[in-house]
Design an enzyme around this catalytic site. Structure first.
Site, PDB file in Angstrom:
ATOM      1  N   ASP A 144       0.865  -1.182   0.000  1.00  0.00           N
ATOM      2  CA  ASP A 144       0.000   0.000   0.000  1.00  0.00           C
ATOM      3  C   ASP A 144       0.902   1.232   0.000  1.00  0.00           C
ATOM      4  OD1 ASP A 144      -1.733   2.187   0.973  1.00  0.00           O
ATOM      5  OD2 ASP A 144      -3.187   0.601   1.366  1.00  0.00           O
ATOM      6  N   ILE A 145       0.611   2.197  -0.879  1.00  0.00           N
ATOM      7  CA  ILE A 145       1.491   3.380  -0.932  1.00  0.00           C
ATOM      8  C   ILE A 145       1.269   4.341   0.234  1.00  0.00           C
ATOM      9  CG2 ILE A 145       2.362   3.715  -3.302  1.00  0.00           C
ATOM     10  CD1 ILE A 145      -0.233   5.537  -3.577  1.00  0.00           C
ATOM     11  N   ASN A 179     -12.642  -3.403   3.410  1.00  0.00           N
ATOM     12  CA  ASN A 179     -13.613  -2.312   3.405  1.00  0.00           C
ATOM     13  C   ASN A 179     -14.599  -2.612   2.283  1.00  0.00           C
ATOM     14  OD1 ASN A 179     -12.192  -1.045   5.485  1.00  0.00           O
ATOM     15  ND2 ASN A 179     -10.861   0.019   4.035  1.00  0.00           N
ATOM     16  N   GLN A 223     -14.398   1.972   1.799  1.00  0.00           N
ATOM     17  CA  GLN A 223     -13.770   1.554   0.538  1.00  0.00           C
ATOM     18  C   GLN A 223     -13.638   2.744  -0.395  1.00  0.00           C
ATOM     19  OE1 GLN A 223     -15.715  -1.717  -1.486  1.00  0.00           O
ATOM     20  NE2 GLN A 223     -14.136  -1.822  -3.083  1.00  0.00           N
ATOM     21  N   GLU A 224     -12.387   3.056  -0.746  1.00  0.00           N
ATOM     22  CA  GLU A 224     -12.144   4.194  -1.637  1.00  0.00           C
ATOM     23  C   GLU A 224     -11.886   3.746  -3.057  1.00  0.00           C
ATOM     24  OE1 GLU A 224      -9.047   6.493   0.189  1.00  0.00           O
ATOM     25  OE2 GLU A 224     -10.417   7.262   1.728  1.00  0.00           O
ATOM     26  N   HIS A 274     -10.317  -5.660  -2.489  1.00  0.00           N
ATOM     27  CA  HIS A 274      -8.967  -5.964  -1.987  1.00  0.00           C
ATOM     28  C   HIS A 274      -9.002  -6.227  -0.490  1.00  0.00           C
ATOM     29  CE1 HIS A 274      -9.665  -1.609  -1.917  1.00  0.00           C
ATOM     30  NE2 HIS A 274      -9.000  -1.610  -0.776  1.00  0.00           N
ATOM     31  N   PHE A 275      -8.047  -7.022  -0.041  1.00  0.00           N
ATOM     32  CA  PHE A 275      -7.816  -7.213   1.391  1.00  0.00           C
ATOM     33  C   PHE A 275      -6.618  -6.349   1.782  1.00  0.00           C
ATOM     34  CE2 PHE A 275      -9.081 -12.048   1.406  1.00  0.00           C
ATOM     35  CZ  PHE A 275     -10.368 -11.709   1.033  1.00  0.00           C
ATOM     36  N   HIS A 276      -6.724  -5.704   2.944  1.00  0.00           N
ATOM     37  CA  HIS A 276      -5.556  -5.078   3.547  1.00  0.00           C
ATOM     38  C   HIS A 276      -4.949  -6.117   4.499  1.00  0.00           C
ATOM     39  CE1 HIS A 276      -6.507  -0.733   2.648  1.00  0.00           C
ATOM     40  NE2 HIS A 276      -7.707  -1.263   2.506  1.00  0.00           N
TER      41      HIS A 276
HETATM   42  P1  AMP Z   1      -9.710   1.226   0.578  1.00  0.00           P
HETATM   43  O1  AMP Z   1     -10.025   2.438   1.377  1.00  0.00           O
HETATM   44  O2  AMP Z   1      -9.966  -0.046   1.327  1.00  0.00           O
HETATM   45  O3  AMP Z   1     -10.352   1.259  -0.782  1.00  0.00           O
HETATM   46  O4  AMP Z   1      -8.152   1.233   0.399  1.00  0.00           O
HETATM   47  C1  AMP Z   1      -7.501   1.668  -0.753  1.00  0.00           C
HETATM   48  C2  AMP Z   1      -6.028   1.638  -0.438  1.00  0.00           C
HETATM   49  O5  AMP Z   1      -5.325   1.717  -1.660  1.00  0.00           O
HETATM   50  C3  AMP Z   1      -5.563   2.790   0.439  1.00  0.00           C
HETATM   51  O6  AMP Z   1      -4.981   2.267   1.625  1.00  0.00           O
HETATM   52  C4  AMP Z   1      -4.536   3.511  -0.432  1.00  0.00           C
HETATM   53  O7  AMP Z   1      -3.416   3.950   0.299  1.00  0.00           O
HETATM   54  C5  AMP Z   1      -4.144   2.432  -1.422  1.00  0.00           C
HETATM   55  N1  AMP Z   1      -3.673   2.915  -2.712  1.00  0.00           N
HETATM   56  C6  AMP Z   1      -4.205   3.895  -3.454  1.00  0.00           C
HETATM   57  N2  AMP Z   1      -3.516   4.045  -4.598  1.00  0.00           N
HETATM   58  C7  AMP Z   1      -2.529   3.124  -4.568  1.00  0.00           C
HETATM   59  C8  AMP Z   1      -1.464   2.772  -5.450  1.00  0.00           C
HETATM   60  N3  AMP Z   1      -1.282   3.402  -6.621  1.00  0.00           N
HETATM   61  N4  AMP Z   1      -0.619   1.785  -5.092  1.00  0.00           N
HETATM   62  C9  AMP Z   1      -0.788   1.149  -3.909  1.00  0.00           C
HETATM   63  N5  AMP Z   1      -1.770   1.426  -3.027  1.00  0.00           N
HETATM   64  C10 AMP Z   1      -2.635   2.410  -3.358  1.00  0.00           C
END
Ligand code: AMP
Ligand code: ZN
Length: 136
Positions: free
Chosen positions: A30-31, A86, A93-94, A99-101
């Site tokens: 995750d970035i 999320n 969820q953004e 995806h799983f964290h």
């Molecule tokens: P969510 O809120 O569960 O949808 O998490 C999305 C995650 O994706 C967040 O933790 C972001 O930091 C991560 N993210 C967004 N863009 C990238 C990217 N280009 N590479 C890796 N992780 C990303």
């Protein structure tokens, strides 16, 4: 999905810190990591949410989350890890590519999940009846 940032990463159209991939699954850092070694486990095929993801793919994601999670745990000497999903915008969820964290945990990292809610505690019996009366 044309506009999906994770689909672009999987196709190699955008850079990532790739950790693992096979025919179905892609794993990267995750970035915006919450702790060191925070990874995302995603299916290569685009599914919007956890609840709409193919069951077989979900099983594979779970196995990879376990295996890669353990490897990173051993490498970084964490004390354990959380797996977080999320599912839906309201749930945080953004990125609408499921995806799983996998979040490595370290002594004193200060992260507190699932805050207790005294108000909800009083309602457990009522909620239980609502669910059990409607679940089938
Ligand atoms: P969510 O809120 O569960 O949808 O998490 C999305 C995650 O994706 C967040 O933790 C972001 O930091 C991560 N993210 C967004 N863009 C990238 C990217 N280009 N590479 C890796 N992780 C990303
Ligand atoms: Zn996608």
């Amino acid at each position: 999905m044309e506009q999906c940032i994770f689909c672009k990463i999987i196709k190699g159209e955008m850079p990532s810190y790739k950790i693992y991939e096979d025919n179905d699954i892609f794993v990267m850092l995750d970035i915006n990591p919450v702790t060191p070694g925070h990874i995302l486990v995603l299916p290569k095929k685009h599914f919007e949410m956890f609840e709409t993801t193919d069951n077989e793919i979900l099983s594979k994601m779970t196995i990879i989350a376990k295996e890669v999670g353990i490897k990173i745990k051993n490498i970084l000497k964490s004390g354990g890890f959380n797996i977080n999903i999320n599912n839906g915008k309201l749930a945080g969820q953004e990125i609408m590519h499921t995806h799983f964290h996998v979040l490595q945990r370290f002594d004193g990292d200060g992260i507190k999940l699932w805050p207790a809610n005294e108000n909800e505690k009083q309602k457990v019996e009522k909620i239980y009846q609502t669910i059990i009366n409607n679940i089938n």
